[in-house]
Design a protein around this motif. Structure first.
Motif, short mmCIF file in Angstrom:
data_model
loop_
_atom_site.label_atom_id
_atom_site.label_comp_id
_atom_site.label_asym_id
_atom_site.label_seq_id
_atom_site.Cartn_x
_atom_site.Cartn_y
_atom_site.Cartn_z
N VAL A 1 0.85 -1.19 0.00
CA VAL A 1 0.00 0.00 0.00
C VAL A 1 0.89 1.24 0.00
CG1 VAL A 1 -1.76 1.30 1.25
CG2 VAL A 1 -1.85 -1.20 1.20
N ASP A 2 0.55 2.19 -0.87
CA ASP A 2 1.33 3.42 -0.99
C ASP A 2 0.44 4.61 -0.62
OD1 ASP A 2 3.29 5.28 -1.59
OD2 ASP A 2 2.78 5.34 -3.73
N LEU A 3 0.82 5.30 0.45
CA LEU A 3 0.18 6.56 0.84
C LEU A 3 1.22 7.65 0.64
CD1 LEU A 3 -1.59 5.45 4.17
CD2 LEU A 3 -2.63 5.67 1.90
N SER A 4 1.25 8.20 -0.54
CA SER A 4 2.32 9.14 -0.89
C SER A 4 1.96 10.57 -0.52
CB SER A 4 2.61 9.05 -2.40
OG SER A 4 1.53 9.60 -3.12
N ALA A 5 2.95 11.42 -0.59
CA ALA A 5 2.73 12.85 -0.29
C ALA A 5 1.84 13.50 -1.34
CB ALA A 5 4.08 13.56 -0.23
N MET A 6 1.68 12.84 -2.49
CA MET A 6 0.84 13.40 -3.55
C MET A 6 -0.65 13.31 -3.21
SD MET A 6 2.71 12.06 -7.02
CE MET A 6 1.48 12.87 -8.03
N CYS A 7 -1.02 12.32 -2.36
CA CYS A 7 -2.44 12.14 -2.05
C CYS A 7 -2.89 12.99 -0.87
CB CYS A 7 -2.76 10.67 -1.79
SG CYS A 7 -2.14 10.02 -0.21
N SER A 8 -1.94 13.42 -0.03
CA SER A 8 -2.28 14.24 1.13
C SER A 8 -1.01 14.83 1.75
CB SER A 8 -3.01 13.40 2.18
OG SER A 8 -3.16 14.11 3.39
N PRO A 9 -1.08 16.05 2.26
CA PRO A 9 0.08 16.62 2.95
C PRO A 9 0.36 15.93 4.29
CG PRO A 9 -1.82 18.09 3.11
CD PRO A 9 -2.19 17.01 2.13
N LEU A 10 -0.53 15.02 4.71
CA LEU A 10 -0.30 14.28 5.95
C LEU A 10 0.84 13.28 5.82
CD1 LEU A 10 -4.03 13.50 6.90
CD2 LEU A 10 -2.53 15.19 7.97
N PHE A 11 1.18 12.91 4.58
CA PHE A 11 2.20 11.89 4.36
C PHE A 11 3.45 12.49 3.74
CE2 PHE A 11 -2.04 9.87 3.69
CZ PHE A 11 -2.09 9.20 4.90
N LYS A 12 4.57 11.80 3.98
CA LYS A 12 5.86 12.28 3.52
C LYS A 12 6.36 11.45 2.35
CE LYS A 12 7.19 13.84 8.17
NZ LYS A 12 8.19 13.72 9.26
N THR A 13 7.30 12.02 1.61
CA THR A 13 7.95 11.29 0.53
C THR A 13 8.93 10.27 1.13
OG1 THR A 13 9.65 12.99 0.38
CG2 THR A 13 7.76 13.21 -1.08
N GLY A 14 9.33 9.31 0.31
CA GLY A 14 10.28 8.31 0.79
C GLY A 14 9.64 6.95 0.96
N PRO A 15 10.26 6.08 1.76
CA PRO A 15 9.74 4.73 1.96
C PRO A 15 8.37 4.74 2.64
CG PRO A 15 11.62 5.16 3.41
CD PRO A 15 11.49 6.34 2.51
N PRO A 16 7.62 3.64 2.54
CA PRO A 16 6.28 3.58 3.13
C PRO A 16 6.29 3.96 4.61
CG PRO A 16 6.67 1.65 1.79
CD PRO A 16 7.98 2.38 1.87
N GLY A 17 5.35 4.82 4.99
CA GLY A 17 5.24 5.23 6.38
C GLY A 17 4.55 4.18 7.23
N GLU A 18 4.40 4.50 8.50
CA GLU A 18 3.82 3.53 9.43
C GLU A 18 2.39 3.15 9.05
OE1 GLU A 18 2.91 3.04 14.24
OE2 GLU A 18 3.71 4.92 13.44
N GLU A 19 1.56 4.13 8.69
CA GLU A 19 0.16 3.82 8.37
C GLU A 19 0.05 2.93 7.14
OE1 GLU A 19 -4.14 6.05 7.62
OE2 GLU A 19 -2.41 7.19 8.34
N ALA A 20 0.88 3.20 6.12
CA ALA A 20 0.87 2.37 4.91
C ALA A 20 1.28 0.93 5.24
CB ALA A 20 1.80 2.97 3.86
N GLN A 21 2.28 0.77 6.10
CA GLN A 21 2.72 -0.57 6.49
C GLN A 21 1.65 -1.30 7.28
OE1 GLN A 21 6.83 -0.86 7.99
NE2 GLN A 21 7.13 1.26 7.34
N ILE A 22 0.95 -0.58 8.15
CA ILE A 22 -0.13 -1.18 8.94
C ILE A 22 -1.24 -1.68 8.02
CG2 ILE A 22 -1.99 -0.68 10.58
CD1 ILE A 22 -0.03 1.16 12.04
N ILE A 23 -1.62 -0.86 7.04
CA ILE A 23 -2.68 -1.26 6.11
C ILE A 23 -2.23 -2.46 5.27
CG2 ILE A 23 -4.11 -0.53 4.17
CD1 ILE A 23 -4.05 2.29 5.29
N SER A 24 -0.97 -2.46 4.83
CA SER A 24 -0.44 -3.59 4.05
C SER A 24 -0.53 -4.88 4.86
CB SER A 24 1.01 -3.33 3.64
OG SER A 24 1.10 -2.23 2.76
#
Length: 299
Positions: A88-111
């Motif tokens: 799962v990719d929650l990128s900075a392009m979909c919301s300013p809540l997320f940062k660029t780079g490797p998958p964040g904690e929320e994306a990993q939890i959803i995966s």
């Protein structure tokens, strides 16, 4: 200062008080009741280059999912089982809540949530991905990307993944003992062997406890809100995600935080005495929403 600008400023500076004032009137900031869900749209086959794909919109949250199949060697301990690799990719392009780079904690939890749900439900039996046991199996890469985020990515992502798997066509593959290679047909294909009776759906709820004191007698001590927006999510004391199958059986419950006895009631039932256990309440609401999804032929 205009009224709308004043409301926006108050929302940003005092988000909890802003939400409390709406809930005290029996409505949420977007006009929904406690247990109401946003509109859902589902489109399958939206990516022509993938073996299966889907696009899901849950309110303003939009998830696109693609499935790509590759031949792989099976695990030595499970020679007749294939692999699924959700990402799962929650990128900075979909919301300013997320940062660029490797998958964040929320994306990993959803995966991890998607992976665990698919395995436990057996919606896609891994043994159905075997080409030749001990020699060759299919590995399905399931990539889900959020292209616009407004909360509840968990439910939207699982719906997108399930829809994409239903849309997936695997090319006919044969393994040759002589050459030790797998031949893949360019013209013949077949859908996945899915167990539709175990199709998983996810329904997430948030528990919100007003901080204002004293509360009017007509206002519950806490609220149980369905399908949270990105504004509501960080204000919740806890969340509860229910996985449910088409017959109403529960496939799993995931809880974050501590949920006390929930006393909020559906709109129109305020003033009814008694309290609702959080899991019971979530189960009832999930069954109602599941029936609605089937009625709309979204599952």
């Amino acid at each position: 200062m205009s009224t709308s600008l004043q409301a926006l400023t108050f929302q940003r500076l005092h988000p909890r008080a802003y939400l409390e004032r709406f809930l005290a009137e029996g409505v949420r900031p977007d006009g929904r009741g406690d247990s109401s869900w946003r509109d859902i749209s589902v489109n399958s086959g939206s990516i022509s280059t993938a073996d299966g794909s889907a696009l899901v919109r849950l309110g303003d949250t939009t998830i696109v999912c693609g499935v790509k199949a590759e031949v792989a060697e099976p695990d030595i301990d499970h020679p007749a089982s294939g692999f699924i690799v959700p990402n799962v990719d929650l990128s900075a392009m979909c919301s300013p809540l997320f940062k660029t780079g490797p998958p964040g904690e929320e994306a990993q939890i959803i995966s991890q949530y998607i992976y665990g749900t698919l395995l436990s439900s057996e919606f896609l039996p891994l043994k159905s991905l075997a080409i030749e046991p001990g020699k060759a199996v299919w590995c399905l890469y399931i990539d889900a990307a959020c292209i616009n985020y407004d909360g509840n990515a968990l439910d939207a992502t699982l719906l997108a993944v399930v829809t994409a798997l239903k849309n997936t066509q695997l090319p006919t593959a044969t393994f040759s003992e002589t050459t030790g290679r797998t031949t893949i047909s360019r013209t013949l294909s077949a859908p996945l062997s899915l167990n539709f009776a175990r199709t998983p759906s996810s329904f997430t709820f948030g528990h919100f406890k007003p901080s204002s004191s004293p509360l009017p007698n007509s206002v519950p001590e806490s609220f149980f809100l369905a399908d949270l927006t990105s504004f509501e999510e960080p204000l919740m004391e806890s969340t509860l995600a229910v996985v449910m199958y088409p017959n109403g059986d529960i496939g799993g419950i995931t809880q974050t935080g501590v949920i006390d006895t929930v006393t909020s009631l559906p709109q129109g039932e305020r003033g009814v005495t008694g309290s609702y256990d959080a899991i019971t309440r979530a189960t009832l609401l999930a069954k109602s929403q599941l029936a609605s999804l089937h009625k709309q032929k979204l599952m």
